[in-house]
Design a protein around this motif. Structure first.
Motif, PDB file in Angstrom:
ATOM      1  N   ARG A 188       0.833  -1.233  -0.004  1.00  0.00           N
ATOM      2  CA  ARG A 188       0.008   0.065  -0.010  1.00  0.00           C
ATOM      3  C   ARG A 188       0.763   1.287   0.056  1.00  0.00           C
ATOM      4  O   ARG A 188       1.739   1.361   0.963  1.00  0.00           O
ATOM      5  CB  ARG A 188      -0.736  -0.015   1.221  1.00  0.00           C
ATOM      6  CG  ARG A 188      -1.801   1.404   1.199  1.00  0.00           C
ATOM      7  CD  ARG A 188      -2.860   1.331   2.546  1.00  0.00           C
ATOM      8  NE  ARG A 188      -3.671   2.438   2.349  1.00  0.00           N
ATOM      9  CZ  ARG A 188      -4.733   2.503   3.026  1.00  0.00           C
ATOM     10  NH1 ARG A 188      -5.441   1.384   3.339  1.00  0.00           N
ATOM     11  NH2 ARG A 188      -5.267   3.404   3.109  1.00  0.00           N
ATOM     12  N   ARG A 189       0.617   2.065  -1.007  1.00  0.00           N
ATOM     13  CA  ARG A 189       1.332   3.327  -0.932  1.00  0.00           C
ATOM     14  C   ARG A 189       0.723   4.449  -0.210  1.00  0.00           C
ATOM     15  O   ARG A 189      -0.541   4.715  -0.265  1.00  0.00           O
ATOM     16  CB  ARG A 189       1.521   3.842  -2.543  1.00  0.00           C
ATOM     17  CG  ARG A 189       2.336   5.152  -2.396  1.00  0.00           C
ATOM     18  CD  ARG A 189       2.348   5.559  -4.100  1.00  0.00           C
ATOM     19  NE  ARG A 189       2.923   4.669  -5.029  1.00  0.00           N
ATOM     20  CZ  ARG A 189       3.172   4.543  -6.279  1.00  0.00           C
ATOM     21  NH1 ARG A 189       2.733   5.861  -6.644  1.00  0.00           N
ATOM     22  NH2 ARG A 189       3.911   3.794  -6.804  1.00  0.00           N
ATOM     23  N   TRP A 213       2.693   8.157  13.624  1.00  0.00           N
ATOM     24  CA  TRP A 213       2.096   7.973  12.442  1.00  0.00           C
ATOM     25  C   TRP A 213       2.086   6.429  12.092  1.00  0.00           C
ATOM     26  O   TRP A 213       1.099   5.774  11.289  1.00  0.00           O
ATOM     27  CB  TRP A 213       2.685   8.819  11.280  1.00  0.00           C
ATOM     28  CG  TRP A 213       2.140   8.645   9.943  1.00  0.00           C
ATOM     29  CD1 TRP A 213       1.116   9.304   9.377  1.00  0.00           C
ATOM     30  CD2 TRP A 213       2.635   8.153   8.814  1.00  0.00           C
ATOM     31  NE1 TRP A 213       0.681   8.998   8.263  1.00  0.00           N
ATOM     32  CE2 TRP A 213       1.669   8.077   7.778  1.00  0.00           C
ATOM     33  CE3 TRP A 213       3.928   7.447   8.508  1.00  0.00           C
ATOM     34  CZ2 TRP A 213       1.842   7.808   6.476  1.00  0.00           C
ATOM     35  CZ3 TRP A 213       4.040   6.953   7.385  1.00  0.00           C
ATOM     36  CH2 TRP A 213       3.121   7.110   6.317  1.00  0.00           C
ATOM     37  N   LEU A 214       3.263   5.913  12.225  1.00  0.00           N
ATOM     38  CA  LEU A 214       3.353   4.426  11.867  1.00  0.00           C
ATOM     39  C   LEU A 214       2.183   3.539  12.746  1.00  0.00           C
ATOM     40  O   LEU A 214       1.645   2.828  12.146  1.00  0.00           O
ATOM     41  CB  LEU A 214       4.770   3.783  12.024  1.00  0.00           C
ATOM     42  CG  LEU A 214       5.530   4.455  11.083  1.00  0.00           C
ATOM     43  CD1 LEU A 214       7.226   3.925  11.343  1.00  0.00           C
ATOM     44  CD2 LEU A 214       5.611   4.062   9.500  1.00  0.00           C
ATOM     45  N   ASP A 219       0.342   0.732  10.472  1.00  0.00           N
ATOM     46  CA  ASP A 219       0.037  -0.535  11.323  1.00  0.00           C
ATOM     47  C   ASP A 219      -1.389  -0.909  11.242  1.00  0.00           C
ATOM     48  O   ASP A 219      -1.598  -2.420  11.031  1.00  0.00           O
ATOM     49  CB  ASP A 219       0.651  -0.505  12.457  1.00  0.00           C
ATOM     50  CG  ASP A 219       0.595  -1.812  13.469  1.00  0.00           C
ATOM     51  OD1 ASP A 219       1.446  -2.973  12.642  1.00  0.00           O
ATOM     52  OD2 ASP A 219       0.144  -2.129  14.204  1.00  0.00           O
ATOM     53  N   PRO A 220      -2.446   0.000  11.578  1.00  0.00           N
ATOM     54  CA  PRO A 220      -3.923  -0.532  11.672  1.00  0.00           C
ATOM     55  C   PRO A 220      -4.190  -1.106  10.154  1.00  0.00           C
ATOM     56  O   PRO A 220      -5.023  -2.183  10.258  1.00  0.00           O
ATOM     57  CB  PRO A 220      -4.727   0.614  12.111  1.00  0.00           C
ATOM     58  CG  PRO A 220      -3.764   1.524  12.885  1.00  0.00           C
ATOM     59  CD  PRO A 220      -2.328   1.204  12.180  1.00  0.00           C
ATOM     60  N   TRP A 225      -5.740  -5.758   7.002  1.00  0.00           N
ATOM     61  CA  TRP A 225      -5.349  -6.519   5.508  1.00  0.00           C
ATOM     62  C   TRP A 225      -5.158  -7.960   5.841  1.00  0.00           C
ATOM     63  O   TRP A 225      -5.412  -8.935   5.463  1.00  0.00           O
ATOM     64  CB  TRP A 225      -4.502  -5.601   4.636  1.00  0.00           C
ATOM     65  CG  TRP A 225      -4.298  -6.525   3.421  1.00  0.00           C
ATOM     66  CD1 TRP A 225      -4.949  -6.048   2.273  1.00  0.00           C
ATOM     67  CD2 TRP A 225      -3.429  -7.732   2.784  1.00  0.00           C
ATOM     68  NE1 TRP A 225      -4.820  -7.044   1.104  1.00  0.00           N
ATOM     69  CE2 TRP A 225      -3.687  -7.747   1.432  1.00  0.00           C
ATOM     70  CE3 TRP A 225      -2.478  -8.287   3.624  1.00  0.00           C
ATOM     71  CZ2 TRP A 225      -3.120  -8.829   0.864  1.00  0.00           C
ATOM     72  CZ3 TRP A 225      -1.753  -9.116   2.683  1.00  0.00           C
ATOM     73  CH2 TRP A 225      -1.821  -9.386   1.508  1.00  0.00           C
ATOM     74  N   MET A 226      -3.944  -8.087   6.911  1.00  0.00           N
ATOM     75  CA  MET A 226      -3.383  -9.519   7.113  1.00  0.00           C
ATOM     76  C   MET A 226      -4.751 -10.371   7.827  1.00  0.00           C
ATOM     77  O   MET A 226      -4.619 -11.601   7.463  1.00  0.00           O
ATOM     78  CB  MET A 226      -2.507  -9.407   8.119  1.00  0.00           C
ATOM     79  CG  MET A 226      -0.989  -9.299   7.429  1.00  0.00           C
ATOM     80  SD  MET A 226      -0.698 -10.401   6.193  1.00  0.00           S
ATOM     81  CE  MET A 226      -0.633 -11.855   7.130  1.00  0.00           C
ATOM     82  N   ASN A 227      -5.657  -9.620   8.425  1.00  0.00           N
ATOM     83  CA  ASN A 227      -6.686 -10.458   8.879  1.00  0.00           C
ATOM     84  C   ASN A 227      -7.751 -10.823   7.996  1.00  0.00           C
ATOM     85  O   ASN A 227      -8.345 -11.719   8.001  1.00  0.00           O
ATOM     86  CB  ASN A 227      -7.325  -9.540  10.233  1.00  0.00           C
ATOM     87  CG  ASN A 227      -6.630  -9.464  11.236  1.00  0.00           C
ATOM     88  OD1 ASN A 227      -5.678 -10.267  11.702  1.00  0.00           O
ATOM     89  ND2 ASN A 227      -6.743  -8.339  12.234  1.00  0.00           N
TER      90      ASN A 227
END
Length: 266
Positions: A188-189, A213-214, A219-220, A225-227
Motif C-alpha cells: 500500500r502506498r 504515524w506508523l 500498522d492498523p 489486511w492481514m486479518n
C-alpha cells in the motif's frame, strides 16, 4: 562480462541481447528503462538478470536463463502489468559446501523476484520457475551430496487491492520448483506522512515518518489486511497454482509535493 544499462527507451532489445550473447556478457545483465513497454521474446542468459520498466508494462515470452553451476538471480519489475509466459530458470547444477561437506544454505539459494508497482503480476499457464540447487549432484545424506532440500526464494511484490486482495494471478499449469519460500508482498502506498512542525534551514517542511504515524495509520491498515486477506477465496484461488504461499503486507512511503514541501522530501 557484466552490463548495467539505464536509458529512457530501448529501440531493439532483441538486437542488443544478441550482441551481448556474442560478447560473452553472461555475468550480469541489468536494464532500467524509463519509458515504454517491452516484450521479451528471446532467451536472456546471465547469472544475474535484472529488468526494470519505470514507465510501462513488461511481458516475458522468452526464457530468462540465470542457471549454471551456481544458482542465479532474476529480478523483473514494471510500473504497470508484468506478465510471464515462459521459463524463469535460476537453478544451479552444483552445490556450495563448507570444509566439512555441509551445504551452505545462503550460497545455494536461487532468487526470482517479480514486481508490479501500479498494475498486476500475472503468471500464465506456460510459466515455469526453477529455483533448484544441486541438480547434477548425487542425492544422499553423505557430506557433499544433494539432500533434496528446497532453498530457493520466489517473491512477488504487488499492489494491494481493497481491504483483502492483491493484484496477482497464477494460472493453472504454472510450475514452481525448488522454492523454500513463496512470498506475496502486497504493498500500500502512502503519501500522507505528516509535515515537520518547524521549517528546516531552507524554510521548507519535509514530511516526517514518525512512530506515532506508523502506529496509528500504517500498522492498523496492515493488520486489517492481514486479518482479511487469508479469508479471500478468490485470492486463494488465484494463488493456488503456486502451492504454499506466505502473504505479507508491504508499505511504500513517498513524498508529496506541496507549497510547504515543494520537493516532496521525506
Amino acid at each position: 562480462g557484466e552490463l548495467m544499462l539505464r536509458a529512457q527507451y530501448l529501440g531493439d532489445f532483441s538486437a542488443l541481447n544478441r550482441q551481448l550473447d556474442e560478447g560473452g556478457f553472461h555475468g550480469t545483465r541489468s536494464f532500467q528503462l524509463k519509458r515504454g513497454d517491452l516484450t521479451v521474446t528471446d532467451t536472456v542468459k546471465a547469472r544475474n538478470v535484472a529488468l526494470s520498466l519505470d514507465g510501462g508494462s513488461l511481458r516475458v515470452n522468452g526464457r530468462i536463463d540465470a542457471s549454471g553451476e551456481q544458482v542465479g538471480s532474476i529480478r523483473l519489475s514494471a510500473r504497470d502489468r508484468l506478465q510471464v509466459d515462459a521459463e524463469l530458470d535460476a537453478h544451479g547444477s552444483g552445490l556450495r559446501v563448507d570444509s566439512y561437506g555441509k551445504i551452505i544454505d545462503s550460497t545455494n539459494r536461487a532468487l526470482v523476484e517479480l514486481t508490479s508497482r501500479e498494475g498486476e503480476v500475472v503468471l500464465g499457464s506456460r510459466a515455469r520457475v526453477d529455483l533448484r540447487s544441486g541438480t547434477a549432484v548425487p542425492a544422499g545424506a553423505a557430506p557433499g551430496q544433494n539432500d533434496g532440500v528446497a532453498r530457493g526464494t520466489f517473491t512477488l511484490n504487488v499492489p494491494r487491492r481493497g481491504v483483502d486482495d492483491a493484484a496477482v494471478r497464477a494460472d493453472a499449469g504454472v510450475e514452481v520448483m525448488g522454492a523454500r519460500d513463496v512470498l506475496v508482498n502486497a504493498f500500500r502506498r502512502y503519501t500522507d506522512a505528516p509535515l515537520a512542525l518547524t521549517p528546516d534551514v531552507n524554510g521548507q517542511r519535509p514530511q516526517q515518518i514518525t512512530q506515532q504515524w506508523l502506529d496509528t495509520v500504517v500498522d492498523p491498515h496492515n493488520q486489517a489486511w492481514m486479518n482479511a486477506a487469508p479469508g479471500n477465496a478468490d485470492l486463494a484461488a488465484r494463488l493456488g497454482a503456486l502451492g504454499k504461499v506466505r502473504l505479507r503486507p508491504g508499505v511504500e512511503i513517498v513524498g508529496q509535493v506541496s507549497s510547504d514541501n515543494p520537493r516532496g522530501s521525506l
